[in-house]
Motif scaffolding. Structure first.
Motif, PDB file in Angstrom:
ATOM      1  N   PRO A 138       0.829  -1.213   0.000  1.00 19.50           N
ATOM      2  CA  PRO A 138       0.000   0.000   0.000  1.00 19.50           C
ATOM      3  C   PRO A 138       0.858   1.256   0.000  1.00 19.50           C
ATOM      4  CG  PRO A 138       0.013  -0.975   2.185  1.00 19.50           C
ATOM      5  CD  PRO A 138       0.749  -1.923   1.269  1.00 19.50           C
ATOM      6  N   GLY A 139       0.424   2.202  -0.789  1.00 18.10           N
ATOM      7  CA  GLY A 139       1.126   3.481  -0.839  1.00 18.10           C
ATOM      8  C   GLY A 139       2.497   3.381  -1.466  1.00 18.10           C
ATOM      9  N   GLY A 140       2.834   2.221  -1.979  1.00 18.87           N
ATOM     10  CA  GLY A 140       4.152   2.047  -2.573  1.00 18.87           C
ATOM     11  C   GLY A 140       4.222   2.660  -3.958  1.00 18.87           C
ATOM     12  N   GLU A 141       5.429   2.876  -4.396  1.00 22.28           N
ATOM     13  CA  GLU A 141       5.659   3.329  -5.761  1.00 22.28           C
ATOM     14  C   GLU A 141       5.393   2.146  -6.681  1.00 22.28           C
ATOM     15  OE1 GLU A 141       6.957   6.473  -6.726  1.00 22.28           O
ATOM     16  OE2 GLU A 141       6.571   7.087  -4.665  1.00 22.28           O
ATOM     17  N   GLU A 142       5.694   2.321  -7.944  1.00 22.21           N
ATOM     18  CA  GLU A 142       5.619   1.202  -8.881  1.00 22.21           C
ATOM     19  C   GLU A 142       6.547   0.092  -8.402  1.00 22.21           C
ATOM     20  OE1 GLU A 142       3.920   0.346 -11.681  1.00 22.21           O
ATOM     21  OE2 GLU A 142       2.651   2.063 -11.318  1.00 22.21           O
ATOM     22  N   ALA A 143       6.315  -1.092  -8.874  1.00 19.69           N
ATOM     23  CA  ALA A 143       7.136  -2.244  -8.505  1.00 19.69           C
ATOM     24  C   ALA A 143       8.604  -1.954  -8.818  1.00 19.69           C
ATOM     25  CB  ALA A 143       6.656  -3.471  -9.259  1.00 19.69           C
ATOM     26  N   ASP A 144       9.483  -2.430  -7.950  1.00 21.70           N
ATOM     27  CA  ASP A 144      10.916  -2.220  -8.100  1.00 21.70           C
ATOM     28  C   ASP A 144      11.518  -3.433  -8.803  1.00 21.70           C
ATOM     29  OD1 ASP A 144      13.469  -0.865  -7.523  1.00 21.70           O
ATOM     30  OD2 ASP A 144      13.792  -2.618  -6.246  1.00 21.70           O
ATOM     31  N   LEU A 145      11.934  -3.265 -10.039  1.00 25.64           N
ATOM     32  CA  LEU A 145      12.450  -4.368 -10.833  1.00 25.64           C
ATOM     33  C   LEU A 145      13.688  -4.979 -10.194  1.00 25.64           C
ATOM     34  CD1 LEU A 145      12.272  -6.167 -13.294  1.00 25.64           C
ATOM     35  CD2 LEU A 145      13.457  -4.378 -14.599  1.00 25.64           C
ATOM     36  N   ALA A 146      14.550  -4.186  -9.599  1.00 27.17           N
ATOM     37  CA  ALA A 146      15.758  -4.726  -8.968  1.00 27.17           C
ATOM     38  C   ALA A 146      15.386  -5.720  -7.867  1.00 27.17           C
ATOM     39  CB  ALA A 146      16.615  -3.590  -8.413  1.00 27.17           C
ATOM     40  N   THR A 147      14.377  -5.395  -7.082  1.00 25.67           N
ATOM     41  CA  THR A 147      13.918  -6.289  -6.025  1.00 25.67           C
ATOM     42  C   THR A 147      13.338  -7.570  -6.612  1.00 25.67           C
ATOM     43  OG1 THR A 147      13.463  -4.423  -4.562  1.00 25.67           O
ATOM     44  CG2 THR A 147      12.338  -6.494  -4.054  1.00 25.67           C
ATOM     45  N   LEU A 148      12.557  -7.433  -7.676  1.00 27.89           N
ATOM     46  CA  LEU A 148      11.945  -8.608  -8.304  1.00 27.89           C
ATOM     47  C   LEU A 148      13.003  -9.530  -8.913  1.00 27.89           C
ATOM     48  CD1 LEU A 148       8.913  -6.816  -9.967  1.00 27.89           C
ATOM     49  CD2 LEU A 148       8.951  -8.065  -7.795  1.00 27.89           C
ATOM     50  N   LEU A 149      14.025  -8.952  -9.524  1.00 28.61           N
ATOM     51  CA  LEU A 149      15.115  -9.763 -10.071  1.00 28.61           C
ATOM     52  C   LEU A 149      15.848 -10.507  -8.956  1.00 28.61           C
ATOM     53  CD1 LEU A 149      16.493  -7.332 -12.784  1.00 28.61           C
ATOM     54  CD2 LEU A 149      15.431  -9.573 -13.191  1.00 28.61           C
ATOM     55  N   ALA A 150      16.047  -9.844  -7.827  1.00 26.05           N
ATOM     56  CA  ALA A 150      16.696 -10.494  -6.686  1.00 26.05           C
ATOM     57  C   ALA A 150      15.847 -11.652  -6.159  1.00 26.05           C
ATOM     58  CB  ALA A 150      16.972  -9.478  -5.584  1.00 26.05           C
ATOM     59  N   MET A 151      14.526 -11.525  -6.272  1.00 29.81           N
ATOM     60  CA  MET A 151      13.645 -12.589  -5.795  1.00 29.81           C
ATOM     61  C   MET A 151      13.722 -13.837  -6.677  1.00 29.81           C
ATOM     62  SD  MET A 151      10.364 -10.289  -4.658  1.00 29.81           S
ATOM     63  CE  MET A 151       9.370 -11.588  -3.925  1.00 29.81           C
ATOM     64  N   VAL A 152      13.912 -13.668  -7.990  1.00 30.12           N
ATOM     65  CA  VAL A 152      13.979 -14.836  -8.871  1.00 30.12           C
ATOM     66  C   VAL A 152      15.398 -15.391  -8.990  1.00 30.12           C
ATOM     67  CG1 VAL A 152      11.936 -14.187 -10.193  1.00 30.12           C
ATOM     68  CG2 VAL A 152      14.188 -13.586 -11.058  1.00 30.12           C
ATOM     69  N   ALA A 153      16.415 -14.617  -8.630  1.00 28.27           N
ATOM     70  CA  ALA A 153      17.811 -15.053  -8.792  1.00 28.27           C
ATOM     71  C   ALA A 153      18.113 -16.396  -8.121  1.00 28.27           C
ATOM     72  CB  ALA A 153      18.765 -13.972  -8.302  1.00 28.27           C
ATOM     73  N   PRO A 154      17.647 -16.662  -6.892  1.00 26.79           N
ATOM     74  CA  PRO A 154      17.974 -17.954  -6.270  1.00 26.79           C
ATOM     75  C   PRO A 154      17.420 -19.164  -7.035  1.00 26.79           C
ATOM     76  CG  PRO A 154      17.180 -16.413  -4.616  1.00 26.79           C
ATOM     77  CD  PRO A 154      16.939 -15.784  -5.957  1.00 26.79           C
ATOM     78  N   LEU A 155      16.439 -18.948  -7.901  1.00 22.34           N
ATOM     79  CA  LEU A 155      15.862 -20.034  -8.687  1.00 22.34           C
ATOM     80  C   LEU A 155      16.715 -20.361  -9.918  1.00 22.34           C
ATOM     81  CD1 LEU A 155      12.166 -18.865  -8.414  1.00 22.34           C
ATOM     82  CD2 LEU A 155      13.358 -20.564  -7.015  1.00 22.34           C
ATOM     83  N   GLU A 156      17.751 -19.558 -10.153  1.00 21.46           N
ATOM     84  CA  GLU A 156      18.748 -19.754 -11.200  1.00 21.46           C
ATOM     85  C   GLU A 156      18.164 -19.931 -12.605  1.00 21.46           C
ATOM     86  OE1 GLU A 156      21.201 -22.963  -9.733  1.00 21.46           O
ATOM     87  OE2 GLU A 156      22.148 -21.635  -8.278  1.00 21.46           O
ATOM     88  N   PRO A 157      17.300 -19.001 -13.029  1.00 17.47           N
ATOM     89  CA  PRO A 157      16.838 -19.096 -14.413  1.00 17.47           C
ATOM     90  C   PRO A 157      18.006 -18.815 -15.353  1.00 17.47           C
ATOM     91  CG  PRO A 157      16.151 -17.020 -13.457  1.00 17.47           C
ATOM     92  CD  PRO A 157      16.777 -17.824 -12.345  1.00 17.47           C
TER      93      PRO A 157
END
Length: 189
Positions: free
Chosen positions: A87-106
């Motif tokens: 809530p009240g956040g800015e647009e989604a932060d792509l850097a954070t989203l990339l960090a979330m998928v990184a451990p899955l090693e795509p």
């Protein structure tokens, strides 16, 4: 407001950038199985411009999220979903989203939307939509796939030739380590 991305040599990344109605999701629906069939493990991060729900009112996950659990991770043997309120956040932060998928090693992360972020992109263009080409103002665009002939910088692909686009993306993954070294710390030329 976009931020800088820390591009990693071990995480090939390609944005799919286009104006609304160009067919980003439709192309990805066809492209992802082709890339998977070629042996690539592909992750997709999709930007949504609107509020969206992934669970249903009355279900346990929804009830727990509404009760304030942050985040909530629901999992079964078939799938999992991580949900967080922003809530009240800015647009989604792509850097954070990339960090979330990184451990899955795509082996490739395709990013749909986030067209203003500084990341290598494939632009999709349909002249019939009467929208300007983005490649003229975005140095991050590596290629343009169009349903009409174009004269522009970078590679030009036929938007309706999914085999050629899949081949270009596979070549992009192979070129990624050299590209990242050549463009470390600055905008592409």
């Amino acid at each position: 407001m976009t931020q800088a991305l820390s591009l990693r040599p071990d995480q090939p990344l390609l944005g799919i950038a286009a104006w609304s109605g160009t067919g980003k999701t439709t192309l990805l629906e066809r492209l992802v199985p082709m890339l998977k069939g070629a042996g690539l493990k592909v992750a997709v991060i999709k930007h949504a411009h609107h509020r969206f729900e992934v669970d249903q009112p009355g279900k346990d996950s929804h009830r727990l999220r509404m009760a304030g659990a942050e985040p909530i991770l629901i999992a079964s043997r078939a799938r999992l979903a991580l949900m967080m309120e922003t809530p009240g956040g800015e647009e989604a932060d792509l850097a954070t989203l990339l960090a979330m998928v990184a451990p899955l090693e795509p082996q490739l992360v395709l990013v749909e939307g986030f067209k203003d972020w500084p990341l290598p992109k494939l632009e999709l263009h349909r002249p019939a939509l009467e929208k300007p080409l983005m490649v003229e103002d975005d140095p991050w665009i590596q290629a343009v796939a169009s349903d009409a002939p174009l004269a522009t910088r970078g590679d030009v692909l036929d938007l309706n030739d999914h085999d050629a686009i899949a081949a270009w993306v596979q070549a992009w993954v192979r070129r990624w380590p050299e590209w990242i070294v050549a463009h470390q710390g600055g905008e592409p030329s």
